[in-house]
Design an enzyme around this catalytic site. Structure first.
Site, PDB file in Angstrom:
ATOM      1  N   HIS A 151       9.178  28.716   8.120  1.00 24.76           N
ATOM      2  CA  HIS A 151       8.082  28.290   9.565  1.00 24.76           C
ATOM      3  C   HIS A 151       8.758  27.273   9.202  1.00 24.76           C
ATOM      4  O   HIS A 151       6.966  26.297   8.879  1.00 24.76           O
ATOM      5  CB  HIS A 151       6.727  28.829   9.616  1.00 24.76           C
ATOM      6  CG  HIS A 151       6.722  28.779  10.887  1.00 24.76           C
ATOM      7  ND1 HIS A 151       6.347  29.854  12.487  1.00 24.76           N
ATOM      8  CD2 HIS A 151       7.047  27.359  11.714  1.00 24.76           C
ATOM      9  CE1 HIS A 151       6.609  28.889  13.386  1.00 24.76           C
ATOM     10  NE2 HIS A 151       6.676  27.934  13.623  1.00 24.76           N
ATOM     11  N   ARG A 182      10.362  31.734  17.415  1.00 20.68           N
ATOM     12  CA  ARG A 182       9.029  32.578  17.581  1.00 20.68           C
ATOM     13  C   ARG A 182       9.422  33.800  16.795  1.00 20.68           C
ATOM     14  O   ARG A 182      10.663  34.619  17.162  1.00 20.68           O
ATOM     15  CB  ARG A 182       8.365  32.540  18.194  1.00 20.68           C
ATOM     16  CG  ARG A 182       7.777  31.284  18.469  1.00 20.68           C
ATOM     17  CD  ARG A 182       6.921  31.196  17.774  1.00 20.68           C
ATOM     18  NE  ARG A 182       5.574  29.723  17.974  1.00 20.68           N
ATOM     19  CZ  ARG A 182       5.629  28.853  17.273  1.00 20.68           C
ATOM     20  NH1 ARG A 182       6.392  28.306  16.607  1.00 20.68           N
ATOM     21  NH2 ARG A 182       5.059  27.599  17.488  1.00 20.68           N
TER      22      ARG A 182
END
Ligand code: NAP
Ligand code: GLV
Length: 315
Positions: free
Chosen positions: A278, A230
């Protein structure tokens, strides 16, 4: 008839609902904000739910995350206590992440960016290469995703280690754990891969002090960072400064503190950065809806759920 609600303001809820209706035709599938009477919703699948929406579902039995990470749900400060949260643990998602990690470890190992540049300029440069066994890969986070990537990299001949919160034993992978094991793990690592969850403990962990503890005796004279965990784990100014100073040889980044990555970010143009939006391990709606439908079927038969999130750990 049980009812199921998607609360996914940043995703196409309609597409997810269509897949869920195929996976579980007996469910009454709804998409927020058209949720009908909130008290009649049994199950919710959420990603970045607005405050008070999940809380308003007073008859809720289970909250489903549509990904492996649950930070997008836990950041809702109004999330009701006591409702179990189930996250994704599916071979499709795991394999996608392993592909990504293996691809980028190999890309750095085989210096593909350098070869691409040489090709653009018409340069024939057969520079020396090295064996996979000459590179030490270290994976932060030895959970579902980290373990699979570690084992596949070990099969390719890399020297692989992993670091987790609690001790692990994994064939062919040197395992370290906790604060006490971190420095030794970093000191033997040429390519650092983060597959950690976003929690208060991992916030900003990929910073300059950590980068300086990585090995410098590998084939490139400086380490490489790959982050598909993340963005919150990244101190992005520190990473850029370490790249500029040669303390990092290169980086592959799939996640960022702000997503989409702002146009003005230096990551877009840095010559030593490979970035992806992502997509390391996408949640495929058909696959994930089947996974959720199966969990609901088992739950309605037996009351059992698997892959439950421990809210106190944050993952
Ligand atoms: P997981 O099975 O829950 O594994 C998490 C691992 O991190 C565990 O090994 C855990 O240690 C370790 N960990 C957690 N906090 C730690 C700490 N403070 N110090 C050291 N180790 C710590 O999760 P997963 O399914 O592998 O997924 C990992 C993460 O990948 C997700 O949370 C998500 O953020 C990210 N992800 C990204 C993408 C993408 O497309 N970029 C896709 C999917 C997932 P223990 O084993 O001791 O508990
Ligand atoms: C994606 O980032 C996930 O958590 O599955």
């Amino acid at each position: 008839m049980s009812s199921f609600l998607f609360v996914t303001p940043t995703w196409d809820g309609g597409q997810w609902a269509a897949e869920m209706r195929k996976a579980a035709p007996a469910l009454d599938v709804r998409v927020w904000p058209d949720m009908g009477d909130p008290a009649t919703v049994d199950y919710v699948a959420a990603w970045l739910p607005p405050p008070n929406v999940v809380r308003s579902l007073t008859g809720l039995k289970v909250i489903f995350s549509l990904g492996a990470g649950v930070d997008a749900i836990l950041k809702d400060p109004t999330l009701p206590d006591g409702v179990p949260i189930v996250r994704v643990n599916d071979p499709d998602l795991t394999m996608r992440m392993t592909e990504y990690v293996v691809l980028h470890v190999l890309m750095h190992h085989r210096q593909q960016r350098r070869l691409d540049e040489n090709q653009k300029k018409g340069i024939w440069d057969g520079f020396p290469t090295h064996a996979a066994s000459g590179l030490r890969v270290g994976i932060m986070g030895l959970g579902v995703l980290g373990q699979d990537a570690a084992q596949k990299l070990a099969m390719l001949g890399f020297k692989v280690a992993g670091w987790s919160r609690t001790p692990k034993h994994l064939d062919g992978v040197q395992c370290y754990s906790g604060a006490g094991g971190l420095d030794t793990f970093l000191a033997r690592t040429d390519i650092l891969v983060s597959l950690l969850p976003a929690t208060p403990e991992t916030d900003g962990i990929l910073n300059r002090a950590l980068i300086r503890k990585l090995a410098r005796s590998g084939p490139f004279g400086a380490p490489v960072l790959i982050n598909a965990g993340r963005g919150r784990q990244q101190d992005e100014d520190d990473i850029l400064a370490a790249l500029d100073a040669g303390e990092l040889h290169g980086a592959t980044l799939d996640v960022f503190r702000t997503e989409p990555l702002p146009k003005e970010s230096r990551f877009w143009t840095h010559p030593r950065v490979t970035l992806t939006p992502h997509i390391a391990a996408d949640s495929d709606p058909a696959v994930i809806c089947n996974y959720v439908a199966q969990q609901i079927a088992v739950y309605e038969r037996t009351g059992q759920l698997s892959n439950l999130v421990d809210r106190s750990r944050g993952y």
